[in-house]
Design a protein around this motif. Structure first.
Motif, PDB file in Angstrom:
ATOM      1  N   ALA A  10      -1.628   8.340   6.911  1.00  0.00           N
ATOM      2  CA  ALA A  10      -0.193   8.613   6.994  1.00  0.00           C
ATOM      3  C   ALA A  10       0.195   9.942   6.366  1.00  0.00           C
ATOM      4  CB  ALA A  10       0.577   7.487   6.312  1.00  0.00           C
ATOM      5  N   GLY A  11      -0.635  10.540   5.564  1.00  0.00           N
ATOM      6  CA  GLY A  11      -0.281  11.786   4.908  1.00  0.00           C
ATOM      7  C   GLY A  11      -1.444  12.312   4.096  1.00  0.00           C
ATOM      8  N   PRO A  12      -1.230  13.411   3.360  1.00  0.00           N
ATOM      9  CA  PRO A  12      -2.324  14.003   2.592  1.00  0.00           C
ATOM     10  C   PRO A  12      -2.758  13.084   1.460  1.00  0.00           C
ATOM     11  CG  PRO A  12      -0.247  15.065   2.063  1.00  0.00           C
ATOM     12  CD  PRO A  12       0.026  14.111   3.184  1.00  0.00           C
ATOM     13  N   VAL A  13      -4.052  13.017   1.262  1.00  0.00           N
ATOM     14  CA  VAL A  13      -4.585  12.200   0.173  1.00  0.00           C
ATOM     15  C   VAL A  13      -5.646  12.989  -0.566  1.00  0.00           C
ATOM     16  CG1 VAL A  13      -4.190   9.988   1.319  1.00  0.00           C
ATOM     17  CG2 VAL A  13      -6.362  11.130   1.610  1.00  0.00           C
ATOM     18  N   GLY A  14      -5.910  12.570  -1.781  1.00  0.00           N
ATOM     19  CA  GLY A  14      -6.990  13.140  -2.554  1.00  0.00           C
ATOM     20  C   GLY A  14      -7.839  12.014  -3.089  1.00  0.00           C
ATOM     21  N   SER A  15      -9.097  12.280  -3.308  1.00  0.00           N
ATOM     22  CA  SER A  15      -9.982  11.258  -3.852  1.00  0.00           C
ATOM     23  C   SER A  15     -10.150  11.502  -5.343  1.00  0.00           C
ATOM     24  CB  SER A  15     -11.341  11.307  -3.160  1.00  0.00           C
ATOM     25  OG  SER A  15     -11.205  10.927  -1.820  1.00  0.00           O
ATOM     26  N   GLN A  77      -0.662   0.452 -13.915  1.00  0.00           N
ATOM     27  CA  GLN A  77      -1.570   1.479 -13.413  1.00  0.00           C
ATOM     28  C   GLN A  77      -2.775   0.845 -12.723  1.00  0.00           C
ATOM     29  OE1 GLN A  77      -2.352   3.646 -16.991  1.00  0.00           O
ATOM     30  NE2 GLN A  77      -0.404   4.717 -16.939  1.00  0.00           N
ATOM     31  N   ALA A  78      -3.306  -0.216 -13.304  1.00  0.00           N
ATOM     32  CA  ALA A  78      -4.457  -0.903 -12.708  1.00  0.00           C
ATOM     33  C   ALA A  78      -4.063  -1.532 -11.375  1.00  0.00           C
ATOM     34  CB  ALA A  78      -4.995  -1.961 -13.669  1.00  0.00           C
ATOM     35  N   LEU A  79      -2.882  -2.132 -11.306  1.00  0.00           N
ATOM     36  CA  LEU A  79      -2.400  -2.717 -10.054  1.00  0.00           C
ATOM     37  C   LEU A  79      -2.216  -1.634  -8.993  1.00  0.00           C
ATOM     38  CD1 LEU A  79       0.238  -5.156 -11.577  1.00  0.00           C
ATOM     39  CD2 LEU A  79      -1.920  -5.829 -10.511  1.00  0.00           C
ATOM     40  N   ALA A  80      -1.658  -0.493  -9.387  1.00  0.00           N
ATOM     41  CA  ALA A  80      -1.450   0.609  -8.445  1.00  0.00           C
ATOM     42  C   ALA A  80      -2.788   1.160  -7.950  1.00  0.00           C
ATOM     43  CB  ALA A  80      -0.626   1.716  -9.095  1.00  0.00           C
ATOM     44  N   LEU A  81      -3.748   1.310  -8.843  1.00  0.00           N
ATOM     45  CA  LEU A  81      -5.067   1.794  -8.443  1.00  0.00           C
ATOM     46  C   LEU A  81      -5.715   0.838  -7.450  1.00  0.00           C
ATOM     47  CD1 LEU A  81      -7.389   3.828  -8.746  1.00  0.00           C
ATOM     48  CD2 LEU A  81      -8.221   2.432 -10.641  1.00  0.00           C
ATOM     49  N   MET A  82      -5.637  -0.449  -7.733  1.00  0.00           N
ATOM     50  CA  MET A  82      -6.225  -1.437  -6.824  1.00  0.00           C
ATOM     51  C   MET A  82      -5.488  -1.444  -5.497  1.00  0.00           C
ATOM     52  SD  MET A  82      -8.789  -3.349  -7.438  1.00  0.00           S
ATOM     53  CE  MET A  82      -9.592  -3.189  -5.877  1.00  0.00           C
ATOM     54  N   ARG A  83      -4.195  -1.243  -5.530  1.00  0.00           N
ATOM     55  CA  ARG A  83      -3.416  -1.170  -4.295  1.00  0.00           C
ATOM     56  C   ARG A  83      -3.909  -0.019  -3.429  1.00  0.00           C
ATOM     57  NH1 ARG A  83       1.870  -1.444  -2.329  1.00  0.00           N
ATOM     58  NH2 ARG A  83       1.781  -0.544  -0.260  1.00  0.00           N
ATOM     59  N   PRO A  88      -5.536   2.455   1.324  1.00  0.00           N
ATOM     60  CA  PRO A  88      -5.619   3.881   1.007  1.00  0.00           C
ATOM     61  C   PRO A  88      -4.629   4.764   1.757  1.00  0.00           C
ATOM     62  CG  PRO A  88      -7.485   3.230   2.344  1.00  0.00           C
ATOM     63  CD  PRO A  88      -6.753   1.966   1.964  1.00  0.00           C
ATOM     64  N   HIS A  89      -4.099   4.292   2.865  1.00  0.00           N
ATOM     65  CA  HIS A  89      -3.163   5.094   3.642  1.00  0.00           C
ATOM     66  C   HIS A  89      -1.713   4.765   3.332  1.00  0.00           C
ATOM     67  CE1 HIS A  89      -6.746   6.328   5.638  1.00  0.00           C
ATOM     68  NE2 HIS A  89      -6.970   5.114   6.107  1.00  0.00           N
ATOM     69  N   GLY A  90      -1.497   3.794   2.458  1.00  0.00           N
ATOM     70  CA  GLY A  90      -0.138   3.411   2.089  1.00  0.00           C
ATOM     71  C   GLY A  90       0.655   2.843   3.255  1.00  0.00           C
ATOM     72  N   SER A  91      -0.024   2.188   4.167  1.00  0.00           N
ATOM     73  CA  SER A  91       0.643   1.697   5.374  1.00  0.00           C
ATOM     74  C   SER A  91       1.219   0.296   5.239  1.00  0.00           C
ATOM     75  CB  SER A  91      -0.329   1.735   6.555  1.00  0.00           C
ATOM     76  OG  SER A  91      -1.477   0.960   6.278  1.00  0.00           O
ATOM     77  N   ALA A  92       0.847  -0.449   4.213  1.00  0.00           N
ATOM     78  CA  ALA A  92       1.361  -1.812   4.048  1.00  0.00           C
ATOM     79  C   ALA A  92       2.762  -1.764   3.448  1.00  0.00           C
ATOM     80  CB  ALA A  92       0.434  -2.625   3.152  1.00  0.00           C
ATOM     81  N   ILE A 128      -5.902   8.492  -3.078  1.00  0.00           N
ATOM     82  CA  ILE A 128      -4.553   8.382  -3.624  1.00  0.00           C
ATOM     83  C   ILE A 128      -3.652   9.416  -2.963  1.00  0.00           C
ATOM     84  CG2 ILE A 128      -3.184   8.530  -5.740  1.00  0.00           C
ATOM     85  CD1 ILE A 128      -5.843   7.803  -7.205  1.00  0.00           C
ATOM     86  N   PRO A 129      -2.490   9.025  -2.439  1.00  0.00           N
ATOM     87  CA  PRO A 129      -1.580   9.998  -1.831  1.00  0.00           C
ATOM     88  C   PRO A 129      -1.271  11.131  -2.794  1.00  0.00           C
ATOM     89  CG  PRO A 129      -0.812   7.777  -1.402  1.00  0.00           C
ATOM     90  CD  PRO A 129      -1.953   7.669  -2.389  1.00  0.00           C
TER      91      PRO A 129
END
Length: 142
Positions: A10-15, A77-83, A88-92, A128-129
């Motif tokens: 959906a957009g730019p991401v970084g690992s 932060q842990a919940l966000a990382l697992m999300r 990974p595309h933030g589509s949900a 991560i976006p």
């Protein structure tokens, strides 16, 4: 929901690899579930400070705070990382809590899968976006 998680980028991401603190939280979460037990449709079973079993989010919260029913910045932060690991595309169209609960509570989900995703997330970079700077909540709430 599965289809939404597989949509194109959906957009730019970084690992980025998880920070040492987040990697420790992921490992502790995996150990809790592997050694004590896993549950669905509830956050944890037993005592909040010493759960007999935990869901994905319950294990993350316990590993971050020492209590499966107490959320703080590290737990968020842990919940966000697992999300970002699971979506990974933030589509949900769900917040962190809803997404982790839906993934954990899928009827076909197995304990070994939950442990495996926690272990893998602790050893590989998350996509991560670019607009989100982990650690943090990225404007989401539960």
């Amino acid at each position: 929901m599965t289809m939404a998680l597989q949509q194109p980028l959906a957009g730019p991401v970084g690992s980025r690899f998880p920070s040492p603190e987040m990697a420790l939280i992921l490992r502790r979460s995996a150990l809790l579930i592997a050694e004590r037990g896993w549950c669905q449709r509830v956050q944890f079973v037993g005592s909040a400070s010493c759960p007999q079993a935990a869901s994905l989010s319950g294990a993350l919260v316990w590993a971050a705070t020492g209590h499966a029913d107490t959320c703080d910045v590290r737990a968020e932060q842990a919940l966000a990382l697992m999300r970002f690991w699971l979506d990974p595309h933030g589509s949900a169209p769900f917040d962190n809590w809803e997404l982790l609960a839906a993934w954990n509570d899928a009827p076909s989900r197995r304990r070994a899968e939950v442990v495996a995703v926690l272990v893998e997330a602790g050893h590989r970079p998350a996509r991560i976006p670019a607009a989100c700077s982990l650690p943090g909540r990225c404007g989401e709430s539960h």
